[in-house]
Design a protein around this motif. Structure first.
Motif, PDB file in Angstrom:
ATOM      1  N   GLN A  94    -106.878  37.330  -0.220  1.00  0.00           N
ATOM      2  CA  GLN A  94    -106.010  37.101   0.929  1.00  0.00           C
ATOM      3  C   GLN A  94    -105.059  38.276   1.166  1.00  0.00           C
ATOM      4  O   GLN A  94    -104.703  38.577   2.306  1.00  0.00           O
ATOM      5  CB  GLN A  94    -105.217  35.802   0.739  1.00  0.00           C
ATOM      6  N   LEU A  95    -104.646  38.956   0.110  1.00  0.00           N
ATOM      7  CA  LEU A  95    -103.845  40.169   0.279  1.00  0.00           C
ATOM      8  C   LEU A  95    -104.643  41.251   0.999  1.00  0.00           C
ATOM      9  O   LEU A  95    -104.116  41.947   1.873  1.00  0.00           O
ATOM     10  CB  LEU A  95    -103.380  40.683  -1.085  1.00  0.00           C
ATOM     11  N   GLN A  96    -105.910  41.385   0.645  1.00  0.00           N
ATOM     12  CA  GLN A  96    -106.753  42.376   1.302  1.00  0.00           C
ATOM     13  C   GLN A  96    -106.967  42.031   2.771  1.00  0.00           C
ATOM     14  O   GLN A  96    -106.944  42.906   3.642  1.00  0.00           O
ATOM     15  CB  GLN A  96    -108.088  42.477   0.569  1.00  0.00           C
ATOM     16  N   VAL A  97    -107.179  40.737   3.051  1.00  0.00           N
ATOM     17  CA  VAL A  97    -107.328  40.296   4.441  1.00  0.00           C
ATOM     18  C   VAL A  97    -106.054  40.591   5.227  1.00  0.00           C
ATOM     19  O   VAL A  97    -106.097  41.079   6.360  1.00  0.00           O
ATOM     20  CB  VAL A  97    -107.666  38.794   4.503  1.00  0.00           C
ATOM     21  N   SER A  98    -104.906  40.297   4.624  1.00  0.00           N
ATOM     22  CA  SER A  98    -103.632  40.533   5.290  1.00  0.00           C
ATOM     23  C   SER A  98    -103.429  42.017   5.570  1.00  0.00           C
ATOM     24  O   SER A  98    -102.953  42.406   6.642  1.00  0.00           O
ATOM     25  CB  SER A  98    -102.490  39.995   4.427  1.00  0.00           C
ATOM     26  N   GLU A 104    -100.493  46.490   6.167  1.00  0.00           N
ATOM     27  CA  GLU A 104     -99.501  46.688   5.119  1.00  0.00           C
ATOM     28  C   GLU A 104     -99.589  45.582   4.082  1.00  0.00           C
ATOM     29  O   GLU A 104    -100.243  44.554   4.299  1.00  0.00           O
ATOM     30  CB  GLU A 104     -98.095  46.730   5.718  1.00  0.00           C
ATOM     31  N   TYR A 105     -98.891  45.790   2.983  1.00  0.00           N
ATOM     32  CA  TYR A 105     -98.862  44.816   1.895  1.00  0.00           C
ATOM     33  C   TYR A 105     -98.084  43.577   2.325  1.00  0.00           C
ATOM     34  O   TYR A 105     -96.966  43.661   2.832  1.00  0.00           O
ATOM     35  CB  TYR A 105     -98.202  45.444   0.669  1.00  0.00           C
ATOM     36  N   GLY A 106     -98.664  42.427   2.117  1.00  0.00           N
ATOM     37  CA  GLY A 106     -98.048  41.157   2.473  1.00  0.00           C
ATOM     38  C   GLY A 106     -99.083  40.061   2.382  1.00  0.00           C
ATOM     39  O   GLY A 106    -100.253  40.308   2.070  1.00  0.00           O
TER      40      GLY A 106
END
Length: 274
Positions: A94-98, A104-106
């Motif tokens: 999910q971090l990669q999708v975001s 950006e990181y989130g």
């Protein structure tokens, strides 16, 4: 402090791990969520309704801080380590999708991970399965209010080949009676735009997506979900960029053409025998 091995087990990319390590959390926001997450471990039945930090990077920090609690719950249930880590590794995905969506990181889907950290959902092969109870407001054919079912979820982890789906279903049918015997299950459900009748009728009938969707008997009334089709196909929420989206696959072309023709994509419900 989270070790590199734990970051790796949680599916973090090197880029997201580095950003997580550089981030300075808000201690008040993180502790508030940590307290809520700890209280929710093992609470089955309904999706967690938590107060979430405004900055989703604080959510990631709280999830990292409570890995020991959810891992302990899995251990007490006897859930194998590979299934435990595969389930929690949805955080990294999910971090990669975001990052792809927002650059950006989130954690744009921060609410989704609270289900994992409550111990309600499990990655079993190609698919994920979430325990929940049927309600009068959201009935499922052939079940009674209060009855337990599992909702099927489709992570972004590759094709939906019949062989992978069959193997995942078989694993789920063994997993829940073994590790959650107090929650008898006879029905699986799916709520997804992949069950939109238009999609099932207009993609090639031999495609993996259509063959997967046809496994479920439709029920209820579909709801408008234009954003889901755009987000899950293109990882964007911007309908103004229709002409910029890639048109390399039949699905991509179908999603865009329907919208341009004035159509609306919908989420639909389906069920099948567990």
């Amino acid at each position: 402090m989270t070790s590199v091995d734990v970051y790796r087990a949680l599916g973090f990319s090197d880029e997201d791990r580095e950003d997580a390590e550089k981030f300075t959390p808000d201690p008040v926001a993180v502790e508030d969520l940590v307290t809520q997450l700890r209280a929710g471990v093992g609470q089955q039945g309904t999706e967690p309704q938590l107060r979430m930090p405004e900055d989703t990077r604080n959510t990631v920090a709280a999830l990292l801080a409570t890995v020991p609690e959810i891992r302990q719950y899995h251990h007490e249930r006897g859930i194998p380590d590979d299934i435990s880590w595969a389930t929690l590794a949805d955080l990294g995905l999910q971090l990669q999708v975001s990052r792809r969506t927002h650059g950006e990181y989130g954690l744009a889907t921060h609410w989704w991970l609270t289900i994992h950290w409550a111990g309600q959902i499990y990655a079993l092969g190609r698919l994920q399965y979430m325990l929940y109870q049927v309600t009068e407001e959201k009935p499922v054919p052939g079940t009674e209010p209060g009855e337990w079912v599992v909702g099927v979820h489709i992570p972004e982890s590759g094709p939906l080949t019949p062989e992978l789906v069959d193997a995942s279903f078989a694993q789920a049918r063994e997993f829940f009676p073994r590790y959650f015997p107090e929650y008898p299950i006879k029905t699986m459900t799916l709520n997804s735009w992949l069950l939109d009748p238009y999609l099932l009728d207009n993609l090639p009938q031999e495609s993996n997506m259509v063959r997967f969707g046809r496994r479920f008997t439709p029920y209820g009334t579909p709801t408008d979900s234009q954003d889901s089709a755009i987000f899950f196909t293109f990882r964007s929420h911007d309908l103004g960029k229709l002409d910029e989206f890639p048109q390399d696959t039949t699905l991509q072309r179908l999603v865009v053409s329907r919208i341009k023709q004035g159509g609306t994509w919908q989420n639909a419900n389906g069920y099948t025998t567990f």
